[in-house]
Design a protein around this motif. Sequence first.
Motif, PDB file in Angstrom:
ATOM      1  N   GLU A   1       0.822  -1.215   0.000  1.00 33.14           N
ATOM      2  CA  GLU A   1       0.000   0.000   0.000  1.00 33.14           C
ATOM      3  C   GLU A   1       0.850   1.256   0.000  1.00 33.14           C
ATOM      4  O   GLU A   1       0.566   2.219  -0.716  1.00 33.14           O
TER       5      GLU A   1
ATOM      6  N   LEU B   1       0.834   4.129  -2.808  1.00 34.51           N
ATOM      7  CA  LEU B   1      -0.035   5.182  -2.281  1.00 34.51           C
ATOM      8  C   LEU B   1      -0.158   6.335  -3.274  1.00 34.51           C
ATOM      9  O   LEU B   1       0.838   6.831  -3.794  1.00 34.51           O
TER      10      LEU B   1
ATOM     11  N   HIS C   1      -1.119   6.324  -6.225  1.00 34.20           N
ATOM     12  CA  HIS C   1      -1.273   5.891  -7.621  1.00 34.20           C
ATOM     13  C   HIS C   1      -1.576   4.393  -7.655  1.00 34.20           C
ATOM     14  O   HIS C   1      -0.905   3.610  -8.320  1.00 34.20           O
ATOM     15  N   GLU C   2      -2.612   4.021  -6.878  1.00 36.69           N
ATOM     16  CA  GLU C   2      -2.950   2.625  -6.716  1.00 36.69           C
ATOM     17  C   GLU C   2      -3.581   2.073  -7.997  1.00 36.69           C
ATOM     18  O   GLU C   2      -4.341   2.767  -8.666  1.00 36.69           O
TER      19      GLU C   2
ATOM     20  N   LEU D   1     -14.184   0.635  -9.736  1.00 38.31           N
ATOM     21  CA  LEU D   1     -14.174   1.666  -8.705  1.00 38.31           C
ATOM     22  C   LEU D   1     -13.213   1.326  -7.566  1.00 38.31           C
ATOM     23  O   LEU D   1     -12.844   2.188  -6.794  1.00 38.31           O
ATOM     24  N   PHE D   2     -12.860   0.056  -7.468  1.00 34.62           N
ATOM     25  CA  PHE D   2     -12.179  -0.380  -6.252  1.00 34.62           C
ATOM     26  C   PHE D   2     -10.698  -0.645  -6.456  1.00 34.62           C
ATOM     27  O   PHE D   2     -10.218  -0.802  -7.574  1.00 34.62           O
ATOM     28  N   LEU D   3      -9.989  -0.712  -5.329  1.00 33.61           N
ATOM     29  CA  LEU D   3      -8.566  -1.016  -5.352  1.00 33.61           C
ATOM     30  C   LEU D   3      -8.337  -2.423  -5.878  1.00 33.61           C
ATOM     31  O   LEU D   3      -9.101  -3.334  -5.570  1.00 33.61           O
TER      32      LEU D   3
ATOM     33  N   ARG E   1      -6.069  -4.930  -5.071  1.00 35.43           N
ATOM     34  CA  ARG E   1      -4.992  -5.308  -4.149  1.00 35.43           C
ATOM     35  C   ARG E   1      -4.097  -6.433  -4.681  1.00 35.43           C
ATOM     36  O   ARG E   1      -2.879  -6.368  -4.534  1.00 35.43           O
TER      37      ARG E   1
ATOM     38  N   MET F   1      -1.665  -4.937  -6.973  1.00 37.75           N
ATOM     39  CA  MET F   1      -0.768  -4.076  -6.205  1.00 37.75           C
ATOM     40  C   MET F   1       0.312  -4.921  -5.530  1.00 37.75           C
ATOM     41  O   MET F   1       1.504  -4.597  -5.574  1.00 37.75           O
TER      42      MET F   1
END
Lengths: 508, 308
Positions: free
Chosen positions: A98, A102, A104-105, A110-112, A114, A117
Amino acid sequence: MSVLVQGTGLCKAYEGVQSLADVSIAGRAGSIHAVTGENGAGKSTLMKIIAGVIRPSAGQVTLRGKAVDFSSPLDALKAGISTVFQEFSLVSNLTVAETMFLAHEPRKGLFLDRPEMERRAALALAEVGLDVHPRRAVSSLTVAEQQSVEIAKGLMAEADIFIFDEPTAALNTNEVARLERILLSLRDQGKCIFYISHRMPEIFELCDTATVLKDGRLVGTYPTAELDADRLLSLMVGREVEALYPPRADVTGENLMTVTGMHLGKNRKVKNFALGRGEIVALAGLEGQGQREIIRTLAGLEPDGSATVRIDGAGSSCVFRPSGGSARSLRHGIAFMPEDRKSEGLYLGLSVQDNLTLGVHQKQPMYGIARGFPSLVKKLAERLRIRTASVRTTVLSLSGGNQQKVMLGRWLAVEASVLLIEEPTRGVDVGAKAEIYNVLREFCAKGGAVLFCSRELPEVIGLADRVLVVSDGQIVADRPAEGLSEESILQAAMNRSPDSQPVITEPV
Amino acid sequence: MNIRLPARTGGQYAALGLLVVAVAALSVGFQDFRTSGNIENLLVQATPLLIVAIGQTLVVLTNGLDLSVGAMISLTTAIIAVTGSPLAGVALSLGAAVVLGVVNGVGVARFKVHPIIMTLATATLLQGVVLVILPTPGGAVAVGLVHAANGELLGIPLAILWSGLALLVGALLLHKSRFGLHLYSIGGGADNAKLAGVHVTRTLIASYVVCALFAALAGVFMAGRISSGDPWVGASYGLDSIAAVAVGGTQLIGGIGGLLGTACGALLLGLIGNGLNLMQVDPFFLPVVNGSLLLLAVCLRRRKELGL
């Protein structure tokens, strides 16, 4: 080599203090460009302007020939400038992945996203050879690991220009070697790298160009092939290094302070010693052998320590036992300057003026009116050459050297006769060091005495008249500093056999 | 050493554990507690607090707090009761919430007013506005809204649906969106978040807006529940919502905690009232217990404890 990024006539002022004045710098493709100078020379300020952290008050940054004005580091990142800050710029409650992404995820709708990432973070971490899970909390990492995460984060960016702000301060040799390989490969890919560092070997091994700053001004930009370490150092300092220490005192007269019966706790008796009037004495030795305890016992701050101190003033003498805080020692003219000036020594939120006069106020009655003592403050600020926009500025905004001078000035103001100093010049740049040494010499010339401890052996030898070598809570050697070598101090510190005892000259 | 450490959980699992223990103890001790009527009643009663506390959690995670949510609830019931039309009433209330949130957020984030002072000021101001609109309890609330708050669907009270939806929206915002991650990052270290490129001011303002919107939602539910407007109905929710967040294991210094804890905290506070009632303790004793619980929850944790 084409110029990728250029800063022209950059200036920056904080609260009226010019921290960067008319500095120009050009970063070329395929180059590792060292940015060096003393603490407070303006290296970080210059890099922060190029990285978009701060805006210059004058001057222009151009990127590939086009003028740019970044409003945030993210702007700069998007334009291809990636910055590796020092380790403390990560957000501690986030996970490694994260904090790396942070602002520029990667997103899925609409969602992250992960998983994406974490996948990309893992790749970037592997690149710098750091074996931590991307889901680990940043707060659970060591300082070195955090620094490596910071580096991985910076390298992950699709950038042409990389800025490294003292990346190796927290790293071990292997990690440094790995980083050096990465930097060289970036250079060979035609990237431009700015590299802030104090470490001479790194500058000469890695960098092809070096820009030297001093007091916020450009000294010059040189190909490193034309420099050597001595030349670079004298460019940074702007004077010959030998002139750093003032001449020693000629005669040490009668004893000013005599210490007898000192214990640093049970069965830890310290030999009697004395400070002559006008003398500077150093406590030296390996780290943590009791130097600090001796100083703090005399200041009355060591709960397990005890000693009897005799002060022979002009015409009068008194004997007392320091304990229960610094007040009693201070009453007898013994002032103490702690190593950690930010949390133990200064009131960071108060002004220069208030910090300077605090000792004087302590001598006033509790309910007296606190006057400003403007003439005293002015005299001290001039004598110590404290560089500040105004004496009303908070000490928080001062450089380390100026903070140290303020702490010193407080005890000069109360006309203490003995100064106990832990690390007289920690985090102080070379210019201010010389000024502090001079003030200490002046103080002694007027009849005072100084007892200090320092980790820097050149300082021990250069500043002191006499060196007491401490090992395991004992004074194992007492030598004149003149002509003493670092090796002989270390030898004395490590050989504690009874045979070596005769070197001790018993005072009193 | 690849420990998968759930970052920033805070004391949420402790709150969950406490809730389970409390429910178990009351179930064993009191037959009356186990009746489905009582448990439903408990959930319905906790609904408005839960909804407000969700918004409060977002603000607390940034190291802020919002005392104006109580007045916002009262304002919403007043607007709905005075306009008489649920649609216009709800729209107006949500508009008012956006304005309140922007004012709070701009004060805190842009002008650096301390959140307590800023939101205490807006709370006081807003309470005055509410009293101008509706000096005494009264007015009429549309039947549809009354049903939506008090009715049942397939034997389940609709209030539980309100709580569930609010929790779902809150959880998506906090744990799945960039906004939520940025809230955590601001709580963890605003300067470093800014260095990374987080728009700190904008995100803070948004957090106060979202918090006020949740308060307005709680107000809409309240209006339906009591089928009238009441200028003081929300008064206790400012501090109670902060208590629920703190009991739920979210740290008031920000950055650590989450909605699981807040849900547990809100239910625990409701449960205490219910339990004391069953034990036939004087109801005036309730604030004493609530206060003690809050103190206990805050004291049991080391400040700035990160990660665990």
